[in-house]
Design an enzyme around this catalytic site. Structure first.
Site, PDB file in Angstrom:
ATOM      1  N   GLU A 251      -5.806   8.854   8.032  1.00 49.90           N
ATOM      2  CA  GLU A 251      -6.263   8.415   6.702  1.00 49.90           C
ATOM      3  C   GLU A 251      -7.640   8.978   6.360  1.00 49.90           C
ATOM      4  OE1 GLU A 251      -5.796   4.547   4.759  1.00 49.90           O
ATOM      5  OE2 GLU A 251      -4.811   3.903   6.586  1.00 49.90           O
TER       6      GLU A 251
ATOM      7  N   ASN B  13      -7.062   6.147  -1.695  1.00 46.20           N
ATOM      8  CA  ASN B  13      -5.951   5.242  -1.418  1.00 46.20           C
ATOM      9  C   ASN B  13      -6.157   4.062  -2.384  1.00 46.20           C
ATOM     10  OD1 ASN B  13      -4.149   3.394  -0.332  1.00 46.20           O
ATOM     11  ND2 ASN B  13      -4.607   3.933   1.787  1.00 46.20           N
TER      12      ASN B  13
ATOM     13  N   ASN C 125       0.130  -1.089   5.373  1.00 47.81           N
ATOM     14  CA  ASN C 125       1.023  -0.374   6.306  1.00 47.81           C
ATOM     15  C   ASN C 125       0.334  -0.479   7.664  1.00 47.81           C
ATOM     16  OD1 ASN C 125       3.156   1.778   4.875  1.00 47.81           O
ATOM     17  ND2 ASN C 125       1.394   1.318   3.578  1.00 47.81           N
TER      18      ASN C 125
ATOM     19  N   CYS D  75      -5.019  -2.945   2.871  1.00 49.20           N
ATOM     20  CA  CYS D  75      -4.746  -2.854   4.300  1.00 49.20           C
ATOM     21  C   CYS D  75      -5.952  -3.108   5.199  1.00 49.20           C
ATOM     22  CB  CYS D  75      -4.056  -1.538   4.645  1.00 49.20           C
ATOM     23  SG  CYS D  75      -3.303  -1.622   6.282  1.00 49.20           S
TER      24      CYS D  75
ATOM     25  N   GLU E  36       0.855  -1.196   0.000  1.00 49.50           N
ATOM     26  CA  GLU E  36       0.000   0.000   0.000  1.00 49.50           C
ATOM     27  C   GLU E  36       0.893   1.249   0.000  1.00 49.50           C
ATOM     28  OE1 GLU E  36      -1.634   0.734   3.905  1.00 49.50           O
ATOM     29  OE2 GLU E  36      -3.407   1.753   3.109  1.00 49.50           O
TER      30      GLU E  36
ATOM     31  N   LYS F  74      -9.594   2.050  -2.021  1.00 49.21           N
ATOM     32  CA  LYS F  74      -9.847   1.492  -0.682  1.00 49.21           C
ATOM     33  C   LYS F  74     -11.242   1.855  -0.171  1.00 49.21           C
ATOM     34  CE  LYS F  74      -7.256   1.319   3.738  1.00 49.21           C
ATOM     35  NZ  LYS F  74      -5.993   1.785   4.358  1.00 49.21           N
TER      36      LYS F  74
HETATM   37  N1  CDT Z   1      -3.109   1.434   6.402  1.00 50.44           N
HETATM   38  C1  CDT Z   1      -4.036   0.856   7.178  1.00 50.44           C
HETATM   39  O1  CDT Z   1      -5.163   0.677   6.779  1.00 50.44           O
HETATM   40  N2  CDT Z   1      -3.644   0.522   8.425  1.00 50.44           N
HETATM   41  C2  CDT Z   1      -4.542   0.043   9.411  1.00 50.44           C
HETATM   42  C3  CDT Z   1      -4.111   0.559  10.728  1.00 50.44           C
HETATM   43  C4  CDT Z   1      -5.233   0.716  11.629  1.00 50.44           C
HETATM   44  S1  CDT Z   1      -4.784   1.641  13.027  1.00 50.44           S
HETATM   45  C5  CDT Z   1      -5.496   3.129  12.772  1.00 50.44           C
HETATM   46  C6  CDT Z   1      -4.665  -1.474   9.489  1.00 50.44           C
HETATM   47  O2  CDT Z   1      -5.796  -1.937   9.606  1.00 50.44           O
HETATM   48  O3  CDT Z   1      -3.657  -2.169   9.500  1.00 50.44           O
END
Ligand code: CDT
Length: 320
Positions: free
Chosen positions: A150, A114, A201, A176, A54, A131
């Site tokens: 985000e 995204n 990420n 993600c 991502e 996304k």
């Molecule tokens: N990038 C992404 O979607 N990361 C989320 C982190 C959540 S914490 C706010 C994940 O679900 O891994």
């Protein structure tokens, strides 16, 4: 129930190209050079498809809040391929290897998504997925050690989850946080998905509830293995991991079979390629038996799935 009815093998050699951190001072060109090197490693191992993380072109910029979002326009791509990513597209076409790549998208009418692009071995863009589930918060939370804004930087896509004919199979994408939601997989399962590609990420510190931190790797595998098994599909999860701008993120990229088994997993938190031979016919073992969706599902009793968002109860606590 249909029964297994497995046909001739349809093997796609898939590579997961994990990245280590991209710092704020790193330019796009250096990120593209790293991606291209990973692509060559995947091609050298005979892969037909390489999956990148991502937001693979820049540092994870939602960890900083700004008052004027347009001051971050340089983190977004206005076209794909963009001038900076063209060398990656050229190298892929020259090596006859397809790829998926996560990037921040700024559309001509000003929308910010995204996104993740899927490119076939001949260089043709198959699809761009945007996304759906946007995690984190939309305004500045200065008491946090780092932001996960985000919901400020990206709007949630209303386009949902497509599945495309490519690489001799049915290919889906998610990004993600999407991987944590069962609806994501089922939406694609209902379109006969055989291979789901996912970049992520994931910070190792979940600030709203630190008790979850020690489970980060477990939860990552748990959701993707369950989604794979329950829909009889391969799932490829690919991290940008390691310590980026003082924030440590999960690595543990993995390729998962329709049985739910992990076929390959990274061992570092840096740039690393893993590969697995994915026979898409394996999906039939699950899609035509235990998870023959047409035979066994009961959509008539699942109406809350699309009519309701959160959990509702009556005043006395009993279910509606
Ligand atoms: N990038 C992404 O979607 N990361 C989320 C982190 C959540 S914490 C706010 C994940 O679900 O891994």
């Amino acid at each position: 129930m249909k029964g297994v009815l497995r046909g001739a093998p349809r093997v796609v050699r898939v590579a997961a190209a994990q990245m280590g951190p991209i710092q704020r001072s790193d330019d796009r060109e250096s990120a593209v050079r790293r991606l291209t090197a990973l692509l060559h490693q995947a091609a050298d191992q005979g892969a037909q498809l390489v999956v990148f993380p991502e937001l693979a072109l820049t540092t994870f910029f939602p960890r900083w809040f700004v008052d004027d979002i347009s001051s971050t326009d340089h983190y977004y791509e206005r076209t794909m391929p963009s001038p900076a990513t063209q060398p990656l597209f050229d190298a892929a076409k020259q090596r006859s290897i397809g790829f998926s790549l996560g990037f921040a998208e700024l559309t001509s009418d000003g929308h910010r998504f995204n996104s993740q692009v899927l490119v076939e071995r001949d260089g043709r863009v198959v699809a761009t997925y945007r996304k759906v589930h946007i995690p984190g918060h939309a305004s500045n939370e200065p008491n946090r050690a780092f932001q996960h804004a985000e919901r400020y930087y990206f709007e949630p896509s209303d386009e949902g989850f497509g599945v495309w004919n490519a690489f001799g199979g049915r290919i889906g994408m998610m990004i993600c946080n999407d991987r944590r939601w069962p609806e994501t997989y089922r939406e694609m399962g209902l379109q006969g998905v055989e291979l789901i590609l996912c970049g992520y990420n994931t910070p190792l510190n979940y600030l709203p509830d630190p008790s979850q931190d020690r489970h980060a790797g477990f939860h990552n595998s748990l959701v993707m293995q369950a989604g794979a098994y329950q829909n009889g599909t391969f799932v490829v999860g690919v991290a940008k991991g390691g310590i980026e701008e003082s924030v440590d993120s999960l690595a543990e990229s993995q390729i998962i079979a329709p049985s739910g088994e992990i076929l390959a997993k990274t061992v570092s938190a840096g740039d690393e390629v893993i590969v697995a031979d994915c026979d898409l016919e394996w999906c039939k073992n699950y899609q035509n038996t235990l998870f023959d969706l047409d035979y066994y599902r009961r959509p008539e009793v699942y109406r809350r799935h699309t009519s309701q968002r959160g959990a509702h109860t009556r005043a006395d606590g009993s279910p509606l």
